[in-house]
Design a protein around this motif. Structure first.
Motif, mmCIF file in Angstrom:
data_model
loop_
_atom_site.group_PDB
_atom_site.id
_atom_site.type_symbol
_atom_site.label_atom_id
_atom_site.label_comp_id
_atom_site.label_asym_id
_atom_site.label_seq_id
_atom_site.Cartn_x
_atom_site.Cartn_y
_atom_site.Cartn_z
ATOM 1 N N UNK A 107 0.851 -1.186 0.000
ATOM 2 C CA UNK A 107 0.000 0.000 0.000
ATOM 3 C C UNK A 107 0.887 1.236 0.000
ATOM 4 N N UNK A 108 0.290 2.358 -0.349
ATOM 5 C CA UNK A 108 1.007 3.633 -0.354
ATOM 6 C C UNK A 108 0.351 4.535 0.675
ATOM 7 N N UNK A 109 1.187 5.091 1.532
ATOM 8 C CA UNK A 109 0.709 5.955 2.603
ATOM 9 C C UNK A 109 1.304 7.333 2.353
ATOM 10 N N UNK A 110 0.496 8.359 2.487
ATOM 11 C CA UNK A 110 1.000 9.696 2.233
ATOM 12 C C UNK A 110 0.625 10.639 3.359
ATOM 13 N N UNK A 111 1.504 11.600 3.594
ATOM 14 C CA UNK A 111 1.209 12.688 4.516
ATOM 15 C C UNK A 111 1.725 13.965 3.872
ATOM 16 N N UNK A 119 11.698 -9.912 1.955
ATOM 17 C CA UNK A 119 11.166 -10.288 3.268
ATOM 18 C C UNK A 119 11.340 -9.078 4.185
ATOM 19 N N UNK A 120 10.291 -8.680 4.886
ATOM 20 C CA UNK A 120 10.346 -7.457 5.700
ATOM 21 C C UNK A 120 11.039 -7.661 7.046
ATOM 22 N N UNK A 121 12.332 -7.983 7.009
ATOM 23 C CA UNK A 121 13.074 -8.187 8.244
ATOM 24 C C UNK A 121 13.724 -6.906 8.747
ATOM 25 N N UNK A 133 6.025 4.139 0.302
ATOM 26 C CA UNK A 133 5.660 2.950 -0.470
ATOM 27 C C UNK A 133 5.980 1.753 0.422
ATOM 28 N N UNK A 134 4.939 1.154 0.970
ATOM 29 C CA UNK A 134 5.105 0.034 1.901
ATOM 30 C C UNK A 134 5.135 -1.257 1.088
ATOM 31 N N UNK A 135 6.148 -2.082 1.373
ATOM 32 C CA UNK A 135 6.376 -3.299 0.594
ATOM 33 C C UNK A 135 6.037 -4.543 1.403
ATOM 34 N N UNK A 136 5.667 -5.592 0.690
ATOM 35 C CA UNK A 136 5.348 -6.865 1.326
ATOM 36 C C UNK A 136 5.960 -8.005 0.516
ATOM 37 N N UNK A 137 6.024 -9.159 1.116
ATOM 38 C CA UNK A 137 6.718 -10.330 0.572
ATOM 39 C C UNK A 137 6.354 -10.644 -0.881
ATOM 40 N N UNK A 138 5.092 -10.749 -1.181
ATOM 41 C CA UNK A 138 4.680 -11.231 -2.498
ATOM 42 C C UNK A 138 4.734 -10.169 -3.594
ATOM 43 N N UNK A 139 5.084 -8.944 -3.256
ATOM 44 C CA UNK A 139 4.975 -7.853 -4.210
ATOM 45 C C UNK A 139 6.314 -7.277 -4.670
#
Length: 152
Positions: A10-14, A39-41, A20-26
């Motif tokens: 997902x993308x979060x803005x202020x 991997x979000x370690x 730009x938030x990343x996840x394993x499968x993307x």
């Protein structure tokens, strides 16, 4: 190294940043023709400064995994990949524009964002040239580059 896939979880803005938030499968990339998955370690987001239109967290490290093997890749290394920049720009461009602007102004803003990313790449490349001169003990090139550093 090349990018296979880069999609935000997902993308979060202020007001100041686009995250730009990343996840394993993307997010996955090829290293030596082998596929590694994010991997979000450690770091798990790319932060873009809205005003400067540059990546804010260039020193962060992303971890990628293939089976039991893990590799660390710095954001600065990813910024050197043209396909990474292309993917990243397509993700963040809509968040860097304001809806009230004209079509011409939106294009100009997008061009400015690209210009900011190119400036970052040029600076990283220049620093690598200085490092190479140091590694090769090439004083002449080293001092020549240092004299030009103020202009880059």
């Amino acid at each position: 190294m090349s990018i296979k896939m880069l999609k935000p979880y997902y993308v979060k803005e202020d007001e100041r940043f686009v995250r730009v938030v990343l996840a394993y499968q993307y997010f996955s990339l090829y290293v030596d023709e082998k596929l590694y998955h994010f991997v979000p370690l450690e770091a798990s987001e790319i932060i873009i400064d809205r005003k400067k239109q540059k990546v804010h967290n260039v020193l962060d490290i992303f971890v990628f995994q293939r089976g039991k093997k893990m590799i660390n890749v710095a954001v600065t290394d990813l910024l050197q990949l043209p396909d990474f920049l292309t993917h990243l720009n397509s993700i963040v461009a809509p968040y860097l524009k304001e809806k009230s602007r004209t079509k011409f102004e939106k294009r100009t803003e997008n061009d400015e964002a690209l210009e900011g990313l190119f400036e970052q790449l040029e600076q990283l490349n220049f620093n690598r040239m200085i490092d190479r001169a140091l590694d090769n003990r090439d004083r002449e090139t080293f001092y020549d580059l240092l004299g030009k550093k103020n202009f880059v």
